[in-house]
Motif scaffolding. Structure first.
Motif, PDB file in Angstrom:
ATOM      1  N   ILE A 116       0.821  -1.204   0.000  1.00  0.00           N
ATOM      2  CA  ILE A 116       0.000   0.000   0.000  1.00  0.00           C
ATOM      3  C   ILE A 116       0.854   1.253   0.000  1.00  0.00           C
ATOM      4  CG2 ILE A 116      -0.347   0.341   2.491  1.00  0.00           C
ATOM      5  CD1 ILE A 116      -2.939   0.699  -0.376  1.00  0.00           C
ATOM      6  N   LEU A 117       2.032   1.211   0.631  1.00  0.00           N
ATOM      7  CA  LEU A 117       2.924   2.361   0.532  1.00  0.00           C
ATOM      8  C   LEU A 117       3.380   2.553  -0.907  1.00  0.00           C
ATOM      9  CD1 LEU A 117       5.105   1.916   3.750  1.00  0.00           C
ATOM     10  CD2 LEU A 117       3.248   3.548   3.386  1.00  0.00           C
ATOM     11  N   ASN A 118       3.684   1.460  -1.594  1.00  0.00           N
ATOM     12  CA  ASN A 118       4.099   1.549  -2.986  1.00  0.00           C
ATOM     13  C   ASN A 118       2.964   2.052  -3.867  1.00  0.00           C
ATOM     14  OD1 ASN A 118       4.409   0.040  -5.847  1.00  0.00           O
ATOM     15  ND2 ASN A 118       6.421   0.495  -5.002  1.00  0.00           N
ATOM     16  N   ALA A 119       1.755   1.545  -3.650  1.00  0.00           N
ATOM     17  CA  ALA A 119       0.609   1.980  -4.457  1.00  0.00           C
ATOM     18  C   ALA A 119       0.349   3.471  -4.295  1.00  0.00           C
ATOM     19  CB  ALA A 119      -0.634   1.184  -4.066  1.00  0.00           C
ATOM     20  N   LYS A 143      -5.663   9.663  -0.207  1.00  0.00           N
ATOM     21  CA  LYS A 143      -5.370  10.948   0.433  1.00  0.00           C
ATOM     22  C   LYS A 143      -4.428  10.811   1.623  1.00  0.00           C
ATOM     23  CE  LYS A 143      -8.117  12.753  -2.538  1.00  0.00           C
ATOM     24  NZ  LYS A 143      -7.516  13.334  -3.763  1.00  0.00           N
ATOM     25  N   ALA A 144      -4.370   9.634   2.236  1.00  0.00           N
ATOM     26  CA  ALA A 144      -3.449   9.373   3.344  1.00  0.00           C
ATOM     27  C   ALA A 144      -3.294   7.866   3.458  1.00  0.00           C
ATOM     28  CB  ALA A 144      -3.964   9.955   4.652  1.00  0.00           C
ATOM     29  N   MET A 155      10.560  11.135  -3.763  1.00  0.00           N
ATOM     30  CA  MET A 155       9.944  12.062  -4.709  1.00  0.00           C
ATOM     31  C   MET A 155       8.417  11.950  -4.738  1.00  0.00           C
ATOM     32  SD  MET A 155      10.384  12.094  -8.870  1.00  0.00           S
ATOM     33  CE  MET A 155      12.171  12.232  -8.761  1.00  0.00           C
ATOM     34  N   LEU A 156       7.904  10.734  -4.706  1.00  0.00           N
ATOM     35  CA  LEU A 156       6.501  10.496  -5.048  1.00  0.00           C
ATOM     36  C   LEU A 156       5.558  10.361  -3.854  1.00  0.00           C
ATOM     37  CD1 LEU A 156       6.973   8.000  -8.026  1.00  0.00           C
ATOM     38  CD2 LEU A 156       6.645  10.479  -8.116  1.00  0.00           C
ATOM     39  N   MET A 157       6.081  10.124  -2.655  1.00  0.00           N
ATOM     40  CA  MET A 157       5.204  10.012  -1.492  1.00  0.00           C
ATOM     41  C   MET A 157       4.889  11.409  -0.960  1.00  0.00           C
ATOM     42  SD  MET A 157       3.353   8.198   0.526  1.00  0.00           S
ATOM     43  CE  MET A 157       3.868   6.478   0.498  1.00  0.00           C
ATOM     44  N   THR A 158       3.925  12.044  -1.603  1.00  0.00           N
ATOM     45  CA  THR A 158       3.538  13.395  -1.208  1.00  0.00           C
ATOM     46  C   THR A 158       2.386  13.396  -0.208  1.00  0.00           C
ATOM     47  OG1 THR A 158       2.106  13.490  -3.154  1.00  0.00           O
ATOM     48  CG2 THR A 158       4.331  14.401  -3.373  1.00  0.00           C
ATOM     49  N   GLN A 159       1.589  12.337  -0.174  1.00  0.00           N
ATOM     50  CA  GLN A 159       0.452  12.290   0.733  1.00  0.00           C
ATOM     51  C   GLN A 159       0.926  12.080   2.174  1.00  0.00           C
ATOM     52  OE1 GLN A 159       0.892  10.409  -2.101  1.00  0.00           O
ATOM     53  NE2 GLN A 159      -1.069   9.555  -2.769  1.00  0.00           N
ATOM     54  N   PRO A 160       0.073  12.455   3.147  1.00  0.00           N
ATOM     55  CA  PRO A 160       0.373  12.120   4.533  1.00  0.00           C
ATOM     56  C   PRO A 160       0.574  10.615   4.691  1.00  0.00           C
ATOM     57  CG  PRO A 160      -1.404  13.711   4.425  1.00  0.00           C
ATOM     58  CD  PRO A 160      -1.162  13.276   3.019  1.00  0.00           C
ATOM     59  N   MET A 161       1.603  10.238   5.443  1.00  0.00           N
ATOM     60  CA  MET A 161       1.979   8.840   5.594  1.00  0.00           C
ATOM     61  C   MET A 161       2.302   8.553   7.045  1.00  0.00           C
ATOM     62  SD  MET A 161       5.316   6.813   4.112  1.00  0.00           S
ATOM     63  CE  MET A 161       6.312   7.320   5.524  1.00  0.00           C
ATOM     64  N   ALA A 208      10.737   9.082   3.181  1.00  0.00           N
ATOM     65  CA  ALA A 208       9.557   9.746   2.622  1.00  0.00           C
ATOM     66  C   ALA A 208       9.536  11.232   2.978  1.00  0.00           C
ATOM     67  CB  ALA A 208       8.286   9.059   3.090  1.00  0.00           C
ATOM     68  N   THR A 209      10.560  11.936   2.570  1.00  0.00           N
ATOM     69  CA  THR A 209      10.733  13.325   2.990  1.00  0.00           C
ATOM     70  C   THR A 209       9.784  14.296   2.294  1.00  0.00           C
ATOM     71  OG1 THR A 209      12.536  13.477   1.380  1.00  0.00           O
ATOM     72  CG2 THR A 209      13.143  13.000   3.661  1.00  0.00           C
ATOM     73  N   ALA A 210       9.137  13.877   1.220  1.00  0.00           N
ATOM     74  CA  ALA A 210       8.197  14.763   0.530  1.00  0.00           C
ATOM     75  C   ALA A 210       6.782  14.663   1.083  1.00  0.00           C
ATOM     76  CB  ALA A 210       8.185  14.452  -0.976  1.00  0.00           C
ATOM     77  N   SER A 211       6.548  13.729   1.994  1.00  0.00           N
ATOM     78  CA  SER A 211       5.209  13.574   2.573  1.00  0.00           C
ATOM     79  C   SER A 211       4.790  14.841   3.311  1.00  0.00           C
ATOM     80  CB  SER A 211       5.191  12.389   3.542  1.00  0.00           C
ATOM     81  OG  SER A 211       3.991  12.351   4.285  1.00  0.00           O
ATOM     82  N   ARG A 212       3.525  15.233   3.122  1.00  0.00           N
ATOM     83  CA  ARG A 212       3.029  16.451   3.764  1.00  0.00           C
ATOM     84  C   ARG A 212       2.885  16.301   5.279  1.00  0.00           C
ATOM     85  NH1 ARG A 212      -0.172  16.130  -0.845  1.00  0.00           N
ATOM     86  NH2 ARG A 212      -2.007  15.406   0.312  1.00  0.00           N
ATOM     87  N   ASP A 213       2.762  15.072   5.746  1.00  0.00           N
ATOM     88  CA  ASP A 213       2.667  14.818   7.188  1.00  0.00           C
ATOM     89  C   ASP A 213       3.179  13.406   7.418  1.00  0.00           C
ATOM     90  OD1 ASP A 213       2.128  14.612   9.860  1.00  0.00           O
ATOM     91  OD2 ASP A 213      -0.052  14.773   9.676  1.00  0.00           O
ATOM     92  N   ARG A 214       4.435  13.296   7.765  1.00  0.00           N
ATOM     93  CA  ARG A 214       5.106  12.000   7.915  1.00  0.00           C
ATOM     94  C   ARG A 214       5.176  11.673   9.403  1.00  0.00           C
ATOM     95  NH1 ARG A 214      11.470  11.437   6.945  1.00  0.00           N
ATOM     96  NH2 ARG A 214      11.201  13.549   7.712  1.00  0.00           N
TER      97      ARG A 214
END
Length: 311
Positions: A121-124, A132-133, A238-244, A268-274
């Motif tokens: 699910i993290l990959n998807a 959205k999260a 780069m691609l994990m932009t959603q909250p994680m 996952a440094t691009a996540s909006r809320d990691r």
């Protein structure tokens, strides 16, 4: 809870799923919805629905827990194929179905996954921006595990053996279906298989604690080549932009969930809320169904999902 089957226009077989709904569910309303992905060797009736799915439904979410293609009650031949690419594609097919349901709010979809399902699910989520999260619960990168412990740290040897076996099967030979665990905790002890993850997985999957007909803990050996060439966390920076959120237990086992979860969180440094939930004193399989660690995880997951999915 409703048991359903569906097929989208671009699918060759049906997906079997359970839909769990909140108390006082009104089909005329629209609800935040969670897609729940089961572990490697598991099925929808186990932790993905019975534990996390039910608890999230009780908190106001619609939850869709489904069987992976080739597994459980879902279609696909031959059986017991573990194909990471298909597992990730299944997520999008489930969302395609979910957005056709009048009570699902297409703008409020989240996702969770446990063990191998957590890695999937993290990959998807990297490319499926309808999510959205996301929460990876004790997530495992199946590709890393197959290249290491599951191949006795000989991935090339494993690939060569798979190639030979696949040729035999193509010529009419018997399928090689590998059982992933001992038949019982007693059998594990007798065989000296006392490593934490192996022992605890056997206790979950091979006893009434978690045993279900669809949770076969089997794998078709000849069709596992793609698994060794797959990674859960490619391009995550780069691609994990959603909250994680990543949930791990600090008691480390051979399947590597603590290591993989920490890697996913760290990269996952691009996540909006990691967010990281690291639970002292608990293990990978404790997080499948033990009340205390699951409760601790839910204490963090629910506000996170309410903020980013239900809010």
């Amino acid at each position: 809870m409703e048991s359903i089957r569906f097929r989208n226009d671009d699918m060759a077989w049906e997906i079997a799923a359970l839909i769990l709904t909140p108390p006082g569910f009104d089909p005329g309303k629209r609800y935040p919805t969670i897609v729940s992905v089961h572990p490697f060797g598991s099925c929808k009736e186990q932790t993905s629905s019975a534990v996390y799915g039910r608890r999230l439904a009780d908190q106001g979410f619609v939850v869709i827990a489904y069987d992976a293609s080739y597994q459980g009650e879902s279609g696909g031949e031959p059986r017991w194929v573990e194909d990471p690419t298909q597992r990730v594609e299944d997520v999008s097919h489930v969302i395609d179905y979910a957005v056709t349901l009048p009570y699902v709010d297409a703008d409020r979809i989240g996702a969770i996954g446990i063990c191998g399902g957590g890695g999937y699910i993290l990959n998807a989520t990297l490319t499926e921006k309808r999510i959205k999260a996301v929460v990876g619960i004790t997530p495992v990168d199946i590709g890393r595990l197959f290249r290491e412990g599951f191949s006795d740290y000989d991935p090339i040897g494993a690939l060569e053996a798979m190639a030979e076996q696949r040729t035999k099967e193509a010529r009419g030979g018997e399928l090689q279906v590998n059982e992933l665990l001992p038949a019982s905790p007693e059998a594990a002890t007798e065989a000296g298989m006392t490593e934490r993850d192996v022992s605890e997985a056997t206790d979950y999957y091979k006893t009434p604690r978690g045993q279900e007909p669809g949770g076969a803990t089997r794998m078709l050996f000849s069709h596992a080549q793609n698994t060794l060439g797959w990674t859960a966390f490619g391009f995550i920076e780069m691609l994990m932009t959603q909250p994680m959120m990543v949930v791990v237990g600090q008691k480390v086992g051979a399947f590597g969930a603590y290591r993989d979860g920490m890697e996913a969180y760290g990269r996952a440094t691009a996540s909006r809320d990691r967010q990281l939930v690291s639970l002292e004193g608990w293990s990978h399989y404790d997080l499948y169904d033990k009340d205390e660690p699951v409760g601790l995880a839910m204490d963090r997951m629910v506000p996170f999902l309410q903020k980013h999915v239900a809010g």
